[in-house]
Design a protein around this motif. Structure first.
Motif, PDB file in Angstrom:
ATOM      1  N   VAL A 210       4.759   5.679 -33.397  1.00 31.52           N
ATOM      2  CA  VAL A 210       4.724   7.011 -32.799  1.00 31.52           C
ATOM      3  C   VAL A 210       5.971   7.173 -31.941  1.00 31.52           C
ATOM      4  O   VAL A 210       6.108   6.536 -30.899  1.00 31.52           O
ATOM      5  N   ARG A 211       6.901   8.011 -32.403  1.00 33.78           N
ATOM      6  CA  ARG A 211       8.166   8.224 -31.714  1.00 33.78           C
ATOM      7  C   ARG A 211       8.151   9.595 -31.054  1.00 33.78           C
ATOM      8  O   ARG A 211       8.114  10.613 -31.749  1.00 33.78           O
ATOM      9  N   PRO A 212       8.157   9.677 -29.739  1.00 34.97           N
ATOM     10  CA  PRO A 212       8.143  10.985 -29.079  1.00 34.97           C
ATOM     11  C   PRO A 212       9.428  11.753 -29.342  1.00 34.97           C
ATOM     12  O   PRO A 212      10.517  11.171 -29.412  1.00 34.97           O
ATOM     13  N   GLU A 213       9.298  13.056 -29.514  1.00 36.52           N
ATOM     14  CA  GLU A 213      10.466  13.896 -29.676  1.00 36.52           C
ATOM     15  C   GLU A 213      10.972  14.333 -28.304  1.00 36.52           C
ATOM     16  O   GLU A 213      10.421  13.942 -27.275  1.00 36.52           O
ATOM     17  N   GLU A 214      11.989  15.154 -28.295  1.00 37.92           N
ATOM     18  CA  GLU A 214      12.573  15.614 -27.038  1.00 37.92           C
ATOM     19  C   GLU A 214      11.504  16.307 -26.191  1.00 37.92           C
ATOM     20  O   GLU A 214      10.692  17.083 -26.692  1.00 37.92           O
ATOM     21  N   ASP A 215      11.500  16.009 -24.905  1.00 35.22           N
ATOM     22  CA  ASP A 215      10.558  16.578 -23.933  1.00 35.22           C
ATOM     23  C   ASP A 215       9.146  16.029 -24.088  1.00 35.22           C
ATOM     24  O   ASP A 215       8.219  16.529 -23.444  1.00 35.22           O
ATOM     25  N   GLU A 216       8.930  15.024 -24.928  1.00 33.10           N
ATOM     26  CA  GLU A 216       7.617  14.407 -25.071  1.00 33.10           C
ATOM     27  C   GLU A 216       7.605  13.050 -24.379  1.00 33.10           C
ATOM     28  O   GLU A 216       8.537  12.260 -24.529  1.00 33.10           O
ATOM     29  N   ALA A 217       6.560  12.781 -23.609  1.00 30.72           N
ATOM     30  CA  ALA A 217       6.417  11.470 -22.970  1.00 30.72           C
ATOM     31  C   ALA A 217       5.816  10.495 -23.978  1.00 30.72           C
ATOM     32  O   ALA A 217       4.900  10.860 -24.714  1.00 30.72           O
ATOM     33  N   PRO A 218       6.312   9.268 -24.058  1.00 31.56           N
ATOM     34  CA  PRO A 218       5.763   8.301 -25.017  1.00 31.56           C
ATOM     35  C   PRO A 218       4.345   7.896 -24.643  1.00 31.56           C
ATOM     36  O   PRO A 218       3.940   7.982 -23.482  1.00 31.56           O
ATOM     37  N   LEU A 219       3.587   7.474 -25.646  1.00 30.57           N
ATOM     38  CA  LEU A 219       2.250   6.952 -25.390  1.00 30.57           C
ATOM     39  C   LEU A 219       2.369   5.607 -24.681  1.00 30.57           C
ATOM     40  O   LEU A 219       3.220   4.789 -25.024  1.00 30.57           O
ATOM     41  N   ASP A 220       1.534   5.392 -23.700  1.00 22.88           N
ATOM     42  CA  ASP A 220       1.514   4.095 -23.023  1.00 22.88           C
ATOM     43  C   ASP A 220       0.908   3.058 -23.958  1.00 22.88           C
ATOM     44  O   ASP A 220      -0.209   3.233 -24.456  1.00 22.88           O
ATOM     45  N   GLY A 221       1.653   1.998 -24.230  1.00 27.22           N
ATOM     46  CA  GLY A 221       1.179   0.959 -25.126  1.00 27.22           C
ATOM     47  C   GLY A 221       0.502  -0.172 -24.378  1.00 27.22           C
ATOM     48  O   GLY A 221       0.679  -0.327 -23.165  1.00 27.22           O
ATOM     49  N   PRO A 222      -0.274  -0.994 -25.079  1.00 26.39           N
ATOM     50  CA  PRO A 222      -0.872  -2.187 -24.478  1.00 26.39           C
ATOM     51  C   PRO A 222       0.204  -3.089 -23.883  1.00 26.39           C
ATOM     52  O   PRO A 222       1.360  -3.055 -24.297  1.00 26.39           O
ATOM     53  N   VAL A 223      -0.195  -3.898 -22.916  1.00 25.18           N
ATOM     54  CA  VAL A 223       0.755  -4.749 -22.197  1.00 25.18           C
ATOM     55  C   VAL A 223       0.516  -6.214 -22.554  1.00 25.18           C
ATOM     56  O   VAL A 223      -0.625  -6.662 -22.668  1.00 25.18           O
ATOM     57  N   ILE A 224       1.611  -6.941 -22.748  1.00 25.50           N
ATOM     58  CA  ILE A 224       1.567  -8.378 -23.041  1.00 25.50           C
ATOM     59  C   ILE A 224       1.856  -9.154 -21.761  1.00 25.50           C
ATOM     60  O   ILE A 224       2.822  -8.866 -21.052  1.00 25.50           O
ATOM     61  N   TRP A 225       0.991 -10.143 -21.485  1.00 23.60           N
ATOM     62  CA  TRP A 225       1.080 -10.939 -20.253  1.00 23.60           C
ATOM     63  C   TRP A 225       1.156 -12.425 -20.585  1.00 23.60           C
ATOM     64  O   TRP A 225       0.614 -12.870 -21.595  1.00 23.60           O
ATOM     65  N   ALA A 226       1.796 -13.174 -19.702  1.00 23.81           N
ATOM     66  CA  ALA A 226       1.704 -14.636 -19.711  1.00 23.81           C
ATOM     67  C   ALA A 226       0.749 -15.019 -18.590  1.00 23.81           C
ATOM     68  O   ALA A 226       0.898 -14.575 -17.450  1.00 23.81           O
ATOM     69  N   VAL A 227      -0.264 -15.837 -18.924  1.00 19.27           N
ATOM     70  CA  VAL A 227      -1.326 -16.156 -17.975  1.00 19.27           C
ATOM     71  C   VAL A 227      -1.580 -17.660 -17.994  1.00 19.27           C
ATOM     72  O   VAL A 227      -1.551 -18.292 -19.055  1.00 19.27           O
ATOM     73  N   TRP A 228      -1.842 -18.232 -16.813  1.00 17.97           N
ATOM     74  CA  TRP A 228      -2.206 -19.647 -16.760  1.00 17.97           C
ATOM     75  C   TRP A 228      -3.065 -19.915 -15.525  1.00 17.97           C
ATOM     76  O   TRP A 228      -3.004 -19.204 -14.531  1.00 17.97           O
ATOM     77  N   ALA A 229      -3.905 -20.943 -15.628  1.00 20.19           N
ATOM     78  CA  ALA A 229      -4.815 -21.302 -14.542  1.00 20.19           C
ATOM     79  C   ALA A 229      -4.030 -21.831 -13.345  1.00 20.19           C
ATOM     80  O   ALA A 229      -2.980 -22.475 -13.505  1.00 20.19           O
ATOM     81  N   GLN A 230      -4.522 -21.574 -12.154  1.00 19.85           N
ATOM     82  CA  GLN A 230      -3.828 -22.003 -10.941  1.00 19.85           C
ATOM     83  C   GLN A 230      -3.653 -23.523 -10.887  1.00 19.85           C
ATOM     84  O   GLN A 230      -2.625 -24.009 -10.429  1.00 19.85           O
ATOM     85  N   GLU A 231      -4.648 -24.247 -11.385  1.00 24.32           N
ATOM     86  CA  GLU A 231      -4.547 -25.712 -11.329  1.00 24.32           C
ATOM     87  C   GLU A 231      -3.489 -26.258 -12.292  1.00 24.32           C
ATOM     88  O   GLU A 231      -3.107 -27.425 -12.195  1.00 24.32           O
ATOM     89  N   ARG A 232      -3.028 -25.423 -13.227  1.00 19.13           N
ATOM     90  CA  ARG A 232      -1.978 -25.856 -14.161  1.00 19.13           C
ATOM     91  C   ARG A 232      -0.588 -25.457 -13.680  1.00 19.13           C
ATOM     92  O   ARG A 232       0.403 -25.682 -14.375  1.00 19.13           O
ATOM     93  N   ASP A 233      -0.488 -24.878 -12.521  1.00 17.17           N
ATOM     94  CA  ASP A 233       0.788 -24.351 -12.035  1.00 17.17           C
ATOM     95  C   ASP A 233       1.669 -25.484 -11.528  1.00 17.17           C
ATOM     96  O   ASP A 233       1.547 -25.925 -10.392  1.00 17.17           O
ATOM     97  N   ASP A 234       2.564 -25.971 -12.406  1.00 15.98           N
ATOM     98  CA  ASP A 234       3.510 -27.018 -12.016  1.00 15.98           C
ATOM     99  C   ASP A 234       4.909 -26.621 -12.461  1.00 15.98           C
ATOM    100  O   ASP A 234       5.133 -25.518 -12.977  1.00 15.98           O
ATOM    101  N   ALA A 235       5.865 -27.506 -12.259  1.00 15.20           N
ATOM    102  CA  ALA A 235       7.266 -27.191 -12.567  1.00 15.20           C
ATOM    103  C   ALA A 235       7.471 -26.887 -14.045  1.00 15.20           C
ATOM    104  O   ALA A 235       8.257 -26.004 -14.408  1.00 15.20           O
ATOM    105  N   THR A 236       6.762 -27.601 -14.926  1.00 19.12           N
ATOM    106  CA  THR A 236       6.943 -27.382 -16.359  1.00 19.12           C
ATOM    107  C   THR A 236       6.401 -26.026 -16.778  1.00 19.12           C
ATOM    108  O   THR A 236       7.039 -25.300 -17.555  1.00 19.12           O
TER     109      THR A 236
END
Length: 312
Positions: A210-236
């Motif tokens: 879906v490509r918006p034309e002039e003066d049209e706002a684009p549709l908001d698409g789903p968002v991609i996230w990187a997620v990890w558990a707090q106990e796994r939060d290390d340098a690597t």
């Protein structure tokens, strides 16, 4: 996690990247691989190449998860949940205005996972392969009003309204079931471009961004996230997070540079498509769609001329 926390974490990740890479290289092949789980439609190969270049001494293991939206940890399938729990970092897809589960603290529940926003996906219309619009490379927002949109659980409220089901129990429960209905000619659906291209049958479906034309706002698409558990939060893990944040595209599977190239090529491609388009039969659905599009363009031209006359 707040934007300030995300930025701080990103800086910390960048600063620790060289140390994490050096430590991994020195450890040799006996070091356990770091596991990256990803939702359907996400293409992690680019991140894997960057990881291999930055961290040659430690393998990045890619784990595909049979989940399109939300967390695989809550998928309801024990095998899927176990595979997700065994991953160090998960790539998840949420609603345009959503966040991954566990990444926000409330009065009742503490935050259990870190989350950083990677990019938003472009939305696509999926139609049957024999549909009047199927030969186009994309569709405008104006054209969507002439298409019967089928409601499904992943159709977000900010998108054009779908036709409600007479019986709510008839609604397909997941994207694959919705695509099966599309193939029968029952209607069309909206999905993020990468997920649609991953799931469709090319002999039965056509995917039209879906490509918006002039003066049209684009549709908001789903968002991609990187997620990890707090106990796994290390340098690597933070090193991997820094690599993931290096991708800033706001489209399906393309880098920002490639997206710009596609945008530059689009007018030429669309012009060629129009020249090759077959002649439409009078009073056909395709002719009605084209007439509506021409009418909308004339109105825009008249509005621009009116503005010019007022300036004079």
């Amino acid at each position: 996690m707040s934007d300030t926390t995300s930025d701080a974490m990103s800086s910390e990740a960048s600063g620790s990247a060289s140390g994490a890479a050096a430590g991994a290289t020195g450890a040799g092949s006996s070091v356990a691989p770091i596991r990256l789980g990803f939702a359907r439609g996400v293409a992690p190969s680019k991140w894997a190449r960057r990881w291999k270049t930055a961290t040659p001494g430690r393998k990045l293991e890619l784990v595909p998860l049979p989940v399109a939206f939300g967390s695989a940890l809550d998928a309801g399938n024990p095998e899927t949940a176990a595979a997700a729990a065994d991953c160090d970092v998960l790539i998840e897809r949420t609603a345009p205005d959503g966040r991954p589960a566990g990444s926000v603290a409330t009065a009742e529940v503490l935050k259990t996972r870190h989350a950083i926003r990677l990019y938003a996906e472009t939305v696509a219309l999926v139609v049957p392969v024999d549909h009047e619009l199927a030969e186009q490379e994309s569709v405008s927002l104006a054209e969507l009003q002439f298409v019967k949109l089928l409601d499904h659980p992943d159709h977000f409220s900010g998108w054009p309204d779908p036709q409600p089901w007479d019986d709510p129990s008839w609604m397909p429960r997941h994207p694959r079931a919705a695509l099966e209905l599309v193939a029968t000619g029952a209607g069309a659906i909206l999905l993020p471009v990468p997920l649609a291209r991953h799931l469709v049958n090319k002999r039965e479906h056509a995917v039209l961004p879906v490509r918006p034309e002039e003066d049209e706002a684009p549709l908001d698409g789903p968002v991609i996230w990187a997620v990890w558990a707090q106990e796994r939060d290390d340098a690597t893990v933070q090193h991997l997070a820094g690599i993931l944040r290096g991708r800033t595209a706001n489209s399906s599977r393309e880098s920002a540079t490639e997206e710009a190239r596609q945008t530059q090529r689009a007018p030429k491609q669309q012009t060629q498509a129009r020249k090759q388009a077959p002649k439409l039969k009078p009073n056909s659905r395709g002719a009605q769609l084209q007439a509506a599009k021409d009418k909308a363009e004339r109105k825009k031209a008249e509005a621009r001329q009116a503005k010019r006359r007022k300036r004079r």
